[in-house]
Design an enzyme around this catalytic site. Structure first.
Site, PDB file in Angstrom:
ATOM      1  N   SER A   3       0.837  -1.196   0.000  1.00 46.31           N
ATOM      2  CA  SER A   3       0.000   0.000   0.000  1.00 46.31           C
ATOM      3  C   SER A   3       0.882   1.260   0.000  1.00 46.31           C
ATOM      4  O   SER A   3       1.703   1.432  -0.894  1.00 46.31           O
ATOM      5  CB  SER A   3      -0.962  -0.041   1.194  1.00 46.31           C
ATOM      6  OG  SER A   3      -2.011   0.880   1.026  1.00 46.31           O
ATOM      7  N   ASP A   5      -5.757  -3.411  -2.347  1.00 40.83           N
ATOM      8  CA  ASP A   5      -4.735  -3.157  -1.332  1.00 40.83           C
ATOM      9  C   ASP A   5      -4.119  -4.449  -0.777  1.00 40.83           C
ATOM     10  O   ASP A   5      -4.821  -5.337  -0.297  1.00 40.83           O
ATOM     11  CB  ASP A   5      -5.385  -2.370  -0.193  1.00 40.83           C
ATOM     12  CG  ASP A   5      -4.375  -1.721   0.738  1.00 40.83           C
ATOM     13  OD1 ASP A   5      -3.340  -2.340   1.014  1.00 40.83           O
ATOM     14  OD2 ASP A   5      -4.635  -0.604   1.198  1.00 40.83           O
TER      15      ASP A   5
END
Length: 319
Positions: A50, A163
């Site tokens: 991320s 993510d």
């Protein structure tokens, strides 16, 4: 002497840096990297999940100065201006933000970076962990950073990717797979539950305050109007808090099974998901946490270097 005993085959341990997920808290990664650099610690392998994938990519590409200069200028209004809101698959497409990043970023491809690099994403259809180790750098970052419900998923090779923090918030395992012998991990979510526990635990002066409160209650005879309920949290608050809770649990589980040699945990519990305008504070906290961990890192690397020197001496000595 045959080739299997040549001194050059005994190399120094390769250092890996695993940069964890945590949205705006991720600017603290820059502070960690700055402190390591000043101490002469230069990771050979850089992996990120991320926001860690974004900072790690900038570092591996030699673009960290430019990234830091830009994020230090961000205001709350500027952050809002990058949000191209839509409904369907996620609130933000990310096109406006990544167009801005691409404008000043020369993308050599992951295999063309100055350091070994990898990013973690999650395949939406299966929940499978995906390691992104080749192709365009920013495509890997865009996939790794697609927070569910906030950013729209990224489409790569027929897959929808979101993510990587859903499956591997601190990518120690990817660092190992890419050849790291020693891993320094940065966990952005480690201090969140501790703060909640501190707030829930009475301080040493609490009994005195409780006694004073009870005395006050006994002296008041008139009934009071009921205290109004706190407003319900927004959809964004519920989403981000839920993601934080989930990532804390997953991080603990993954680090227990795949421990790093050193874990740096900046104290960032007061940062909200979208507090990207607070870069200076986050970077400073990253520096503070890294400085605190430096003695442990220095001692570990010194021991490993000594072991490598001994191994070379043994190999090069006559039998």
């Amino acid at each position: 002497m045959d080739s299997s005993t040549e001194p050059g085959l005994v190399r120094s341990p390769r250092i890996g840096l695993a940069l964890g997920s945590g949205s705006a808290r991720g600017w603290s990664h820059i502070g960690v990297i700055r402190v390591l650099g000043r101490a002469g610690v230069s990771p050979d392998v850089v992996c990120g999940t991320s926001i860690g994938a974004l900072v790690g990519a900038a570092y591996a590409a030699g673009e960290l100065d430019r990234l830091e200069s830009w994020i230090r200028t961000l205001t709350r209004q500027a952050v809002v201006g990058f949000l191209d809101v839509r409904f369907g698959g996620g609130l933000i497409t990310g096109a406006r933000l990544f167009d801005h990043i691409r404008a000043g970023f020369t993308d050599p491809g992951i295999t063309g970076l100055g350091k070994t690099y990898g990013a973690v994403a999650t395949e939406l259809a299966t929940g499978r962990e995906v390691w992104l180790r080749d192709g365009p750098v920013l495509d890997a970052v865009r996939a790794s950073i697609a927070v569910p419900g906030l950013f729209t998923p990224a489409r790569q090779e027929g897959r929808l990717l979101v993510d990587g923090g859903l499956v591997n918030p601190v990518p120690v395992s990817l660092c190992r797979a890419l050849g790291a012998d020693t891993v320094i991990a940065v966990d952005l979510n480690g201090n969140l539950p501790e703060r909640r526990r501190r707030e829930a635990t009475p301080s040493p002066g609490a009994p005195t305050r409780v006694a004073a409160l009870m005395a006050k209650v006994r002296t008041e005879r008139r009934p009071r109007a009921p205290k109004p309920e706190a407003p319900s949290p927004s959809m964004m608050d519920v989403l981000t808090t839920s993601l934080s809770i989930m990532q804390v649990s997953i991080t603990r589980s993954r680090l227990a099974g795949e421990p790093a040699e050193v874990v740096i945990r900046p104290c960032l519990s007061d940062f909200a998901l979208m507090d990207f305008h607070r870069a200076a504070e986050a970077i400073a906290e990253g520096e503070r946490a890294a400085e605190q961990a430096l003695p442990e890192i220095s001692e570990l690397l010194a021991l490993q270097s000594a072991d490598a020197r001994k191994a070379r001496a043994l190999i090069s000595s006559p039998s």
